[in-house]
Design an enzyme around this catalytic site. Structure first.
Site, mmCIF file in Angstrom:
data_model
loop_
_atom_site.group_PDB
_atom_site.id
_atom_site.type_symbol
_atom_site.label_atom_id
_atom_site.label_comp_id
_atom_site.label_asym_id
_atom_site.label_seq_id
_atom_site.Cartn_x
_atom_site.Cartn_y
_atom_site.Cartn_z
ATOM 1 N N SER A 226 0.811 -1.212 0.000
ATOM 2 C CA SER A 226 0.000 0.000 0.000
ATOM 3 C C SER A 226 0.848 1.268 0.000
ATOM 4 O O SER A 226 0.465 2.266 -0.611
ATOM 5 C CB SER A 226 -0.936 -0.002 1.204
ATOM 6 O OG SER A 226 -0.196 -0.157 2.403
ATOM 7 N N GLY A 228 4.453 1.343 -0.616
ATOM 8 C CA GLY A 228 5.656 1.322 -1.429
ATOM 9 C C GLY A 228 5.797 0.020 -2.174
ATOM 10 O O GLY A 228 4.907 -0.841 -2.144
ATOM 11 N N VAL A 230 8.859 -3.115 -3.454
ATOM 12 C CA VAL A 230 10.099 -3.719 -2.984
ATOM 13 C C VAL A 230 10.884 -4.318 -4.146
ATOM 14 O O VAL A 230 10.325 -5.052 -4.972
ATOM 15 C CB VAL A 230 9.803 -4.806 -1.934
ATOM 16 C CG1 VAL A 230 11.097 -5.446 -1.458
ATOM 17 C CG2 VAL A 230 9.041 -4.222 -0.761
ATOM 18 N N ASP A 379 0.348 -4.774 12.626
ATOM 19 C CA ASP A 379 -0.152 -5.018 11.267
ATOM 20 C C ASP A 379 0.331 -6.373 10.754
ATOM 21 O O ASP A 379 0.998 -6.462 9.720
ATOM 22 C CB ASP A 379 0.336 -3.891 10.343
ATOM 23 C CG ASP A 379 -0.363 -3.911 8.990
ATOM 24 O OD1 ASP A 379 -1.476 -4.475 8.908
ATOM 25 O OD2 ASP A 379 0.195 -3.367 8.019
#
Length: 720
Positions: A226, A228, A230, A379
């Site tokens: 959401s 960024g 990778v 989270d």
């Protein structure tokens, strides 16, 4: 942060010319490099060394980037690298309501357009669901189509709503399977932004060209979340494989606008919705504060370092290392970890692992987070928790963290004890310690509400309750009374419901409370905290009677916790027993010690009588063919059961790996010292001895004065 699968073959290698520096042009300049070293799997851009020193933003020549502090294994250097990363992130935005007001209060048109966009898209979707229900169209194909539509809507609405979808994706008790599968795509399979922008961001944030930092980097993201996306890369100086997370452009403005709208909605709820007693605006502010912290990747790195220090000491927990010299507010470089998401059951089992074993590891680690140290991952959706091929549980993405206050940690454990005892008055008083109620609020009206809910829910045992049942039941109570739910509590609920949702993937009957019992048992038996010590005494001495079955169950459950030490069991209670404040406990212990001694003594007589030769039994029983002492069937069974349970408990202690009976010697010595120093404890031994003597004398007198036995509804001890 990690791969969900491992590539079996390497992609073609590419070399990057050193002349053009601007990243946006790089994609057109990639060419094959026959002399490049073979790249690792998934690394298809091979970056060539630069012949000239890099140039900073002001045009001055700069030194090469430093070797990662992690690679140097030097704590002082690591701290210096972290300090440099903090300096790079000095301009990161810190959330405040005033910040939102200053940014969006004077832009009513933008706010109105965003509100209209959200309401129109979600409203239209809700209307379609209503029409489907009225038409009776609930086929799997229709649900799949609607799930895809919802995922698309949430994705287009942006990161705030993506996080809502991530939470729903782990709740099979709330969403049909089709929705779970589609919404799980929101965890790390979101639309990407252009790689040129990502590479430019890396160079801008680190002040070094890409090929000065990495010898190879994947040409496209390995995952997109959401906030960024990778990339997988290899550090040029150390050769370490790393995950490079790059923040989405414009993300801060998008999230800020959504929270400005949500705060406005919170004001309306606080003012007009009476059934919601919590301060919704305060909850929104806390959530927004956490999300804005996620936007500072240096803060996330510091969170990861703290989490690793607290919890990665366990052999089955893995936390990646941070490379501070290659980290800034918008770029995070951390150790690359191979693994599989916990909701991919088939992939996990193909590696010889079991999902429930991994979930149990996660639950035990979460309990330590919530109730031991208080610092927890808020989270833990499947994209942030991976199963490694070695069977470890790897935690990723440390942007959203929270803390449980110390008083609340012990109050939560005490709350569970009061629930087991069905002591609803004590449960209601717990809400003071949990900061749910102001000290001047009368809890007496709350007690019947708790009783009505839990008496109906506790048909079997507490362990049979699932977490959702408790949340729903307590939620109904919270709405009816003047509770003010702290922000940390909402994040705890989020964390535990996500873990329970992961477990339900593998086992629909999984119960979080049952899996939590070993941890609770260990804490109750060994924790010196006075609140927990008193909670243990409440649990064991209910209604003035010692519950040996509960002690046995606590020991059985506690032994399942790897950190349980039998030598520490009951030590806090023993210290209170021998202390100046233990008179009430001593009275209970004397009473129970007499009862146990009597049961062991009479049990030994029963065993001796039954083992004696037949010709000796009449002599032993003074001519009575039935036995020595006269007891009813019920009394006899209770004594034998008590004796056997005490022996089982002693066996549990002796069979523990770290228990040695000689460990009791210091307790005895301490007791002797207490006898000399404390008048209250001086007569404890004589009380027990006197009580036992009186009970046995009474039994003997009863035997001497009894009438000849008549076999009937009562039974003589030792009769065959």
């Amino acid at each position: 942060m990690a791969a969900t699968t491992t590539s079996a073959t390497a992609a073609a290698a590419f070399s990057l010319p050193s002349a053009p520096r601007r990243v946006p042009r790089r994609r057109s300049l990639l060419r094959a490099a026959s002399t490049a070293a073979p790249p690792s799997p998934d690394l298809s851009i091979q970056l060539s060394p630069r012949p000239s020193p890099p140039v900073s933003a002001n045009g001055a020549a700069t030194a090469d980037p430093p070797v990662a502090a992690f690679f140097a294994r030097d704590r002082a250097e690591d701290l210096q690298a972290e300090a440099r990363a903090m300096a790079r992130a000095a301009g990161a935005t810190v959330y405040s309501p005033e910040l939102l007001a200053s940014r969006y209060g004077s832009r009513p048109l933008k706010v109105a357009l965003r509100a209209a966009e959200v309401l129109s898209k979600l409203g239209a979707f809700g209307l379609k669901l209503l029409l489907d229900e009225r038409r009776g169209d609930s086929s799997s194909a229709k649900r799949r189509a609607r799930a895809v539509e919802l995922r698309t809507i949430l994705t287009r609405l942006g990161p705030t709503f993506v996080k809502i979808g991530q939470g729903l994706s782990t709740r099979p008790d709330l969403c049909p399977t089709e929705y779970l599968e589609e919404l799980s795509e929101l965890q790390d399979s979101l639309p990407t932004f252009p790689d040129e922008e990502a590479f430019a961001c890396i160079e801008r944030e680190l002040s070094f060209p890409l090929d000065s930092v990495y010898s190879a980097i994947s040409p496209s993201p390995m995952a997109a979340a959401s906030l960024g996306q990778v990339y997988k890369a290899r550090l040029k100086y150390s050769g370490n494989l790393v995950a490079v997370k790059v923040q989405r452009p414009g993300i801060e403005d998008a999230i800020g606008l959504d929270f400005y709208l949500l705060r406005g909605l919170g004001f309306l709820i606080n003012k007009y919705v009476d059934i919601v007693s919590s301060d919704v605006v305060a909850l929104m502010d806390e959530f927004a504060r956490r999300v804005f912290q996620e936007l500072n990747y240096v803060q996330e790195g510091q969170n990861a370092r703290r989490f690793k220090k607290l919890y990665a000491d366990k052999q089955d927990i893995l936390v990646p290392d941070i490379f501070w010299d290659y980290t800034s507010a918008k770029v995070l470089t951390m150790e690359w970890i191979e693994g599989v998401k916990l909701n991919q059951q088939a992939a996990i089992e193909s590696q010889g692992l079991k999902v429930l074993d991994l979930v149990n590891i996660g639950i035990q680690c979460s309990l330590r987070q919530l109730l031991e140290y208080g610092y927890f991952h808020a989270d833990p959706h499947p994209g942030n928790i991976l199963a490694t091929p070695e069977g470890k549980l790897a935690f990723l993405d440390f942007g959203m963290m929270s803390e449980t206050p110390e008083d609340a940690r012990v109050a939560i454990i005490g709350h569970v004890v009061h629930l087991v005892n069905r002591d609803y008055e004590a449960m209601a008083r717990d809400y003071y310690a949990l900061d749910f109620l102001e000290p001047d609020v009368d809890v007496s009206p709350i007690v019947p509400a708790l009783k009505n809910f839990f008496d109906g829910a506790l048909n079997a045992t507490v362990s049979e309750l699932n977490f959702k049942t408790i949340v729903d039941g307590l939620g109904a109570v919270l709405y009816r009374y003047p509770f003010n739910v702290p922000a940390y509590y909402a994040l705890i609920l989020r964390s535990l419901t996500v873990l329970e949702g992961l477990a339900l993937y593998a086992d629909p009957n999984f119960k979080v409370l049952a899996a939590s019992y070993p941890y609770f048992a260990k804490r109750l038996l060994t924790d010196p905290n006075p609140y927990l010590r008193d909670a243990l005494i409440e649990l064991l001495f209910k209604d003035g009677k010692f519950r040996w079955n509960r002690l046995e169950n606590l020991l059985v459950q506690g032994r399942q916790d790897r950190e349980f030490a039998a030598k520490d069991a009951l030590q806090p209670v023993l210290k209170l027993l021998l202390g100046p404040d233990g008179e009430e406990l001593r009275l209970l212990v004397v009473k129970e010690a007499v009862r146990v001694t009597e049961a062991i003594t009479i049990g030994a007589l029963i065993d001796s009588y039954n083992a004696a030769p037949e010709f000796l039994k009449p002599l032993i029983s003074n001519g009575n063919p039935g036995g020595t002492f006269k007891l009813s069937d019920v009394e006899r069974e209770q004594m034998i059961e008590l004796r056997d349970r005490v022996f089982r408990i002693w066996g549990l202690l002796r069979s523990s790996d770290n228990f040695d009976p000689s460990l009791l010697q210091p307790i005895v010595q301490n007791f002797d010292n207490q006898v000399l120093q404390e008048p209250e404890a001086r007569v404890l031994g004589s009380r027990v001895a006197g009580g036992v003597t009186q009970r046995l004398a009474a039994r003997l007198l009863q035997q001497l004065l009894r009438t000849p036995p008549v076999l009937g509804s009562s039974q003589l001890i030792g009769s065959n």
